[in-house]
Design an enzyme around this catalytic site. Sequence first.
Site, short mmCIF file in Angstrom:
data_model
loop_
_atom_site.label_atom_id
_atom_site.label_comp_id
_atom_site.label_asym_id
_atom_site.label_seq_id
_atom_site.Cartn_x
_atom_site.Cartn_y
_atom_site.Cartn_z
N ASP A 1 -15.25 65.34 26.12
CA ASP A 1 -14.69 64.61 27.26
C ASP A 1 -13.24 64.96 27.56
O ASP A 1 -12.73 64.63 28.63
CB ASP A 1 -14.78 63.09 27.01
CG ASP A 1 -16.21 62.58 27.05
OD1 ASP A 1 -17.13 63.39 27.29
OD2 ASP A 1 -16.40 61.37 26.84
N CYS B 1 -23.42 56.00 25.15
CA CYS B 1 -24.29 55.67 26.29
C CYS B 1 -25.27 54.55 25.96
O CYS B 1 -25.90 53.98 26.85
CB CYS B 1 -25.09 56.88 26.74
SG CYS B 1 -24.09 58.36 26.92
N TYR C 1 -49.09 69.03 39.23
CA TYR C 1 -49.74 68.00 40.05
C TYR C 1 -51.01 67.47 39.40
O TYR C 1 -51.88 68.22 38.98
CB TYR C 1 -50.11 68.55 41.43
CG TYR C 1 -51.18 67.72 42.11
CD1 TYR C 1 -50.93 66.38 42.43
CD2 TYR C 1 -52.44 68.24 42.40
CE1 TYR C 1 -51.92 65.60 43.02
CE2 TYR C 1 -53.43 67.46 43.00
CZ TYR C 1 -53.17 66.14 43.29
OH TYR C 1 -54.13 65.36 43.86
#
Lengths: 451, 451
Positions: B282, B44, B425
């Site tokens: 994979d 990747c 938050y």
Amino acid sequence: MTDTFVVIGGDAAGMSAASKARRENPDLEIVAFEKGDWVSYAACGMPYYVKGDVESLDDLVQVTPDAFRTERDIDLRTNHEVVDVDPDAQTVTVSTGNDRFEQPYDQLLIATGARAIEPPFTGMDLEGVFTIHDLDHADAIQTYVSETDPETAAIVGGGYVGIEMAEALASRGLDVHLFEMLPHVLQPFGESVATVVEDHLREQGVELHLDTPVAGFGGEEAVSSVELDSATIPADVVVVGVGVEPNVELAADAGIEIGETGAIAIDEYGRTNYESVFAAGDCAEATNVVTGDADHVPLALTANRAGRAIGQTVTGTPTDVGEIAGTAIVKAFDVGAARTGIIDEERARDAGFDPVSVEITAPSRAHYYPGTQELTVTLVADRESERVLGASVVGGEGAKRIDTVATALHAGLTVTEVETLDLAYAPPFSPVWDPIATAAKVLAGSLKKTA
Amino acid sequence: MTDTFVVIGGDAAGMSAASKARRENPDLEIVAFEKGDWVSYAACGMPYYVKGDVESLDDLVQVTPDAFRTERDIDLRTNHEVVDVDPDAQTVTVSTGNDRFEQPYDQLLIATGARAIEPPFTGMDLEGVFTIHDLDHADAIQTYVSETDPETAAIVGGGYVGIEMAEALASRGLDVHLFEMLPHVLQPFGESVATVVEDHLREQGVELHLDTPVAGFGGEEAVSSVELDSATIPADVVVVGVGVEPNVELAADAGIEIGETGAIAIDEYGRTNYESVFAAGDCAEATNVVTGDADHVPLALTANRAGRAIGQTVTGTPTDVGEIAGTAIVKAFDVGAARTGIIDEERARDAGFDPVSVEITAPSRAHYYPGTQELTVTLVADRESERVLGASVVGGEGAKRIDTVATALHAGLTVTEVETLDLAYAPPFSPVWDPIATAAKVLAGSLKKTA
């Protein structure tokens, strides 16, 4: 005859409830009393107004009083203080200063919020000594700093308000001293977060005085120093942020039950011991999702969520106010720190758990990807059930990853379940194993070894 | 006599299994065969090597072959290709090019990975036409670009490899054309993500050719154009990234069962239809946590996780390889896009659900906080059970929020449960209602209306 829903308090919980009730029932009479000027404001934005990141206090107001009146048909009265509640007669007594009147209700929401604790320090009334809890405070600090151009600021209290104000005032060029009576800042975040944040605060030039109780403040008219037991430290402006306490006097006087935490006791719908009286927001308790016990963590989301649920309940759709995990996040200059659930081992034991924890550090992105920061994750679980109890995250980016653990807490996931979550990976966003999963992997291993 | 664990394939799944097996059992004989040179590398990361963000291919290698041999006592043989498996005799036949030998095993892991699909385009063998699946490919592209100094690049395929390579080559100053035969890029991410990413790619100067099948490539020795049905577009270098297919031939020839997805069928421990033969990575299927069915989503975390679990299973601790949510995230220049679960409504219906979805946009931080970006969240749920099925997130920051939904999928949470999560938050990190919670709130409302 139309029913009347009366709301005491015009901030997050109160106005969320009023707004939701209006959307659900266009015919309901909705009256909201706010004792001050400001309604529906983002208190959490105040440090960024003082810092200068937010230009105007009006930017922090979500919905103006006029918009509530005209667009949402809510009879909102600012500068109206409710001074008495009679749950048997179902009336509240309202004072406008000169005048008093009674307002009957069918259903009542007490959303009186909390107030900044004012410790018995000497010199609290000197000019330049502030607490910060509503927009007037933010305005006063901002004005004082602009007009007197202070060189040195003292922050008393190493909670998130203290840390955010340290950043705000340091960013304006002041020399900032931060005083905390406990051994570490950010006590609810645990020691692993505290040490990272403390190192970073020092790097940013904040002078930390840990384990340092403040006796008071010195000065003639205006403050000029912080008085410790054994020293005097110059300070041209002082912000005291040692926590908040819920405004429960009105409720207590009316015979409404106050819980062990000191906030108003409620059931899962936000109802008090009176069928037609609800409480929500910073003045009310909430159920902790980990312990199942009543807890008091006065934060904005809890208030908004509970208000909204009560708006539905009073209009005929009983809605749970939801449980809390005590999730919190704070920015300290370039570091983010977050926590959720039960981190403190003593508290976990008090709640009947046998806590085991790990602390790991991992990169925020693939180790070879530019801009990678170090993240420190602490994960706590119960030894026998292997259920996750809480976590903290601290680092240069990625503190929002705490949400993964918050979600796991609501779902009651075990450490192994968190380890095997299919979390998002690509080099710019995460290492292959997200740091949360890595912490779970290490903790799972440690649970096995001690099993 | 010592047991022998043989691993075919030296990347994520294979070497995770070998390493974990070694940690669990110091006495096990562990032999790993890799047909190429590279082991344990971060595929990747290749686009970022081509882009120039990663200096050396060696940076993408997690553990070197030598380290596996000396530090982990794994008999790792590179340039050794396994050409035959005999599950009854429990042997594999290994070719070194000139030589062949048989290697017996007690337990076998097939981790042969996947390969880039090579479509039947004309001119695939021209110089300057590349697929990208292993480090040699990345090296070849990087060398070709450096040596020939191309002006124009063509990317065929709008999946995440295509988009990452578009960014990489555009960052190196090439004019980039991206060809996608479907109406949108990033098909598994859904249309709401695709439109945001497409707009951003165009802003960044990438010329998009959607709904545009490629017929082939033109040129003498080296590629000079992309041939469409009705046009010829100049291109000095071409990267074909139209997906991968699992390397299952070795397994299929040995009588190992291949699933409907085309990858090797396995049980929850990664075991094939032969008791002593495992498959992971994979080349293997995985169970989708939403549908409960076999799925094939070849990604790094799944491979690492399954490899690790099999390393435990073969050393005596049966360990579930875990389920997948198909969680993925991709960076496209300054935009992040992520997805998890089942987004496609047709696929949801095929799995027996009645999908309902909402798309919302919300700020990534408090609306008044500097640097706030717009996030678009799509949330999909089943109408009757109200269970969350999947989601996508796209925007200038915060795509990692997908993890909240991925966690919810593993826990089987409903829309209302996601709405009432206690997520973190503070103004610099989120609006009061996290965009994920906002999407859940809107979807819950929409479910109620249609109930």
